[in-house]
Design an enzyme around this catalytic site. Structure first.
Site, PDB file in Angstrom:
ATOM      1  CE  LYS A  73      -3.822  -2.295   0.147  1.00  0.00           C
ATOM      2  NZ  LYS A  73      -5.298  -1.039  -0.761  1.00  0.00           N
ATOM      3  CD  GLU A  95      -9.946   4.002   0.780  1.00  0.00           C
ATOM      4  OE1 GLU A  95     -10.281   5.398   0.236  1.00  0.00           O
ATOM      5  OE2 GLU A  95      -9.313   2.717   0.302  1.00  0.00           O
ATOM      6  CB  SER A 105       0.108  -7.853  -1.585  1.00  0.00           C
ATOM      7  OG  SER A 105      -1.089  -8.671  -1.059  1.00  0.00           O
TER       8      SER A 105
HETATM    9  C1  LIG Z   1      -2.141  -6.697   2.871  1.00  0.00           C
HETATM   10  C2  LIG Z   1      -2.821  -6.161   1.364  1.00  0.00           C
HETATM   11  N1  LIG Z   1      -2.610  -7.513   0.245  1.00  0.00           N
HETATM   12  C3  LIG Z   1      -3.780  -7.073  -0.741  1.00  0.00           C
HETATM   13  C4  LIG Z   1      -4.824  -6.108  -0.038  1.00  0.00           C
HETATM   14  C5  LIG Z   1      -6.534  -5.581  -1.150  1.00  0.00           C
HETATM   15  O1  LIG Z   1      -6.347  -4.420  -2.118  1.00  0.00           O
HETATM   16  P1  LIG Z   1      -5.613  -4.835  -3.552  1.00  0.00           P
HETATM   17  O2  LIG Z   1      -6.387  -5.459  -4.465  1.00  0.00           O
HETATM   18  O3  LIG Z   1      -5.855  -2.641  -3.919  1.00  0.00           O
HETATM   19  O4  LIG Z   1      -4.103  -4.793  -3.246  1.00  0.00           O
HETATM   20  C6  LIG Z   1      -4.703  -5.188   1.187  1.00  0.00           C
HETATM   21  C7  LIG Z   1      -5.354  -4.581   1.662  1.00  0.00           C
HETATM   22  O5  LIG Z   1      -5.806  -3.681   2.514  1.00  0.00           O
HETATM   23  C8  LIG Z   1      -3.555  -5.197   1.422  1.00  0.00           C
HETATM   24  O6  LIG Z   1      -3.791  -5.354   2.911  1.00  0.00           O
END
Ligand SMILES: Cc1ncc(COP(=O)(O)O)c(C=O)c1O
Lengths: 278, 405
Positions: free
Chosen positions: B97, B119, B385
């Site tokens: 993020k 948000e 992620s």
């Molecule tokens: C670690 C992590 N991965 C994925 C996401 C999902 O968001 P996005 O699909 O925009 O990557 C989030 C959202 O809070 C997250 O914290």
């Protein structure tokens, strides 16, 4: 093609007075009560009726109107039933203009062409769709104009002179000036600033300008009615309705009267503007 | 959409459309600001000084590049494709993020905005925003659904320590969708001094494009790192999808490489026939939060409640570019249930010593059945992620209550 909105506002202009415009949510708190309320509005002094189309995610609305939409949805309201409501109203009243106000998604899902045809035959005169700026005119605005409905655009304090022409280009019926930057039911409108803003808009258009968001009392309605071609009250009426409900959120014997009484006193405020101006 | 475009990387058009998706479905009050933002972002993008400054922070503050790590034990355990993890969880603040937040905060500074709103679902975007607001001395207000405040408490505490104000949102379903509604309401009210830092590739144009651009560093690095490690392109990419920003960041640089198979994993919650958050698999096109995209809704166009064990995936929509990539067939969108994510969460922790975020565990869950079907020379990249620290209390409670039964 002139709509009931054009006719009504032209009549009032001849009489030298502003329109009193009411907003309530379709189906709040249930379809039958909602119809009874809307039928009572013209006699109480409403000259244009805006009806909210309930939506789960009303991004420009404050708590009162959010709650009204949720009550309506809980009571089983749908866009089809909102059009039924208009048909029910039109059985006895073919003169009072009706404007549907809300968000685009339910219309998009209904199908734009089908919705416009059904709305027109139901007796709808105009649409205000919060999340369709001029940049998205192809979606609904242009088809609505073709179908003979007014597409009433919101102008706001952030709509500067550079942008106004784009906002006004495909607007018809009237221009709805949002008197505050904010959601419905938030700050109170300042009549002097509103007067300046209306004058600014009128330099760009011959359309009537009605003002809403932040008008709650007969006095405020009177002040705004002096500065504009119409004053819109929504949150205050929705709150009066909400207060009349029982603990489970159901209508009581007092509900229709609570809305009609407040409508009458607000209408008097608006009429007071014309007398004071004479 | 039947005709194949020349490039999958050329969108959006000047009105913010990816095919029929995207657009600018916002209240008039916000429109002038969105046009300003579009202009400010275009200027920043063309300004080498902006890029230089950003690269400095990416390296020394966020800690990029994030490693591309060969997950040897997971690979051996599954017995198929060679699995690489793109270690976004090692970034400062613990997820991808922050890549986007850094970019947006730098644009906000160029625009002279002093107040930032955001948000958040899992709280990772909120933490990243609170962090950069602390770093640059900006006011920060984070909207978070009351349900998420409860299930991601560690992140709430972090945000408050960083000086942000966390507002629990009580309206609607009290999750990410409602947090976004409330942030939009704040923005409409405070347009003059406030910048809305959106946490994923959704919202009105230019957000989906801008967030994608800031996240694309994930894919660009992966490309170079895989070249270095294996001397060629990866064969497949896989990432979880809430709004779709970590996925888009990994995918975008590879969209025009036809040999690369690409998988997005949505949250199937309790199952696709029950409550879930898989908007592409279970939804249809509609308009919400400023863009046209696939949404979970009923026959009247009312938005339905999403459900996922993971707060960051618990959203009834998806970024518009994903909707377009779905219809054009370039990316395959699949899903993983709460249970599968929970199992993957534990497997990765035990095999690799990496506790993944529950969001990322959804991607791992599909690796578990995709990898064994691929040959041993197949190179598979999973976007890790985020890290799972924030989920430790929630998962701990779930596992404890099961043991008790
Ligand atoms: C670690 C992590 N991965 C994925 C996401 C999902 O968001 P996005 O699909 O925009 O990557 C989030 C959202 O809070 C997250 O914290």
């Amino acid at each position: 093609m002139s709509t009931r909105i054009d006719t009504r506002l032209a009549d009032l202009r001849k009489q030298g007075r502003a329109a009193f415009v009411t907003f309530l949510m379709a189906g709040d708190p249930d379809p039958a009560t909602s119809l009874a309320i809307i039928k009572a509005l013209p006699q109480a002094g409403a000259e244009i009726i805006e009806i909210g189309m309930p939506f789960t995610d009303p991004m420009a609305d404050g708590p009162a109107i959010q709650a009204a939409g949720l009550r309506a949805l809980k009571g089983g309201m749908t866009l089809h039933k909102t059009l039924d409501l208009v048909r029910g109203f039109r059985k006895d009243d073919d003169a009072t203009p009706i404007v549907l106000m809300g968000y685009y998604n339910p219309i998009y899902i209904y199908g734009v062409e089908a919705f416009l045809a059904d709305a027109k035959t139901a007796g709808v005169d105009g649409l205000i769709i919060v999340d369709l700026p001029p940049e998205e005119d192809d979606e609904l605005c242009l088809p609505a104009m073709k179908a003979g409905l007014n597409f009433i655009r919101l102008a706001t304090p952030t709509t500067d002179d550079k942008r106004l022409p784009a906002v006004l280009a495909n607007t018809s019926g009237f221009v709805y000036y949002v008197s505050i930057t904010g959601i419905t039911g938030a700050a109170a409108a300042n009549a002097t600033q509103v007067g300046d803003a209306v004058a600014r808009i009128k330099r760009h258009t011959k359309l009537p300008v009605c003002v809403g968001f932040g008008i709650r009392t007969p006095d405020a309605a009177r002040d705004i009615a002096r500065a504009a071609d119409g004053a819109v009250v929504g949150t205050a009426l929705v709150e009066a309705l909400a207060k009349s409900l029982d603990a489970e959120g159901r209508a009581t014997a007092a509900t229709v009267k609570a809305v009609a009484d407040l409508t009458a006193s607000l209408a008097q405020g608006v009429r007071g503007a014309a007398q004071a101006a004479e | 959409m039947n005709s194949r475009p020349n490039s999958f990387r050329s969108g959006p058009d000047e009105r913010g459309h990816f095919g029929m998706f995207g657009g600018r479905f916002v209240a008039e009050t916000l429109m002038p600001l969105i046009l300003d933002l579009e202009k400010a972002y275009a200027e920043a993008k063309a300004d080498p000084a902006f890029q230089r400054e950003m690269n400095g922070y990416l390296k020394d503050y966020i800690g990029r590049p994030s490693p591309l790590y060969f997950a040897q034990r997971l690979t051996e355990h599954l017995g198929g494709a060679k699995i690489y993890l793109k270690r976004e969880e090692l970034n400062h603040t613990g997820s991808h993020k922050v890549n986007n937040v850094l970019g947006q905060i730098m644009v906000a500074r160029r625009m002279g905005k002093k107040r930032i709103i955001a948000e958040t679902g899992a709280g990772q975007h909120g933490v990243a925003t609170a962090t950069l607001c602390a770093r640059f001395g900006l006011d920060c207000v984070v909207y978070m659904g009351a349900v998420d405040v409860a299930r991601q408490e560690p992140n709430v505490i972090r945000m408050e320590m960083l000086g942000a104000k966390v507002v629990p949102v009580q309206s609607g379903t009290r999750t990410l969708k409602d947090a976004m509604n409330e942030a939009l309401r704040d923005w409409v009210t405070n347009v003059h001094d406030t910048f809305y830092c959106i946490g994923t590739v959704a919202g009105p144009h230019p957000y989906p494009m801008m967030v994608r651009d800031f996240q694309s560093i994930i894919g660009h690095e992966t490309r170079a790192q895989m070249q270095e490690a294996e001397g060629r392109l990866p064969d497949s990419l896989i990432a979880c999808i809430g709004g779709g920003s970590n996925a888009m960041g990994l995918f975008h640089p590879f969209l025009d490489d036809p040999s690369v198979e690409i998988f997005g994993v949505e949250a199937a919650g309790h199952g696709l026939d029950k409550l879930h958050a898989a908007s592409l698999t279970g939804g249809k096109p509609g308009v919400l939060h400023g863009n046209r995209t696939y949404l979970l809704m009923d026959a009247d166009g009312q938005i339905q409640d999403a459900h996922s064990i993971s707060a960051g995936l618990d959203y009834p929509g998806i970024g518009p570019e994903h909707s377009w990539l779905h219809e054009s067939g370039r990316v395959k969108y699949i899903s993983a249930t709460d249970e599968e994510a929970l199992a993957a969460f534990q497997l990765l922790s035990r095999l690799e010593g990496i506790i993944p975020a529950l969001e990322s565990a959804h991607a791992i869950a599909r690796v578990i059945d995709l990898a064994p079907k691929r040959s041993k020379d197949h190179l598979m990249v999973v976007n890790l992620s985020g890290r799972g620290d924030k989920d430790v209390p929630q998962v701990g409670d779930i596992l404890k209550s099961r043991k008790a039964k």
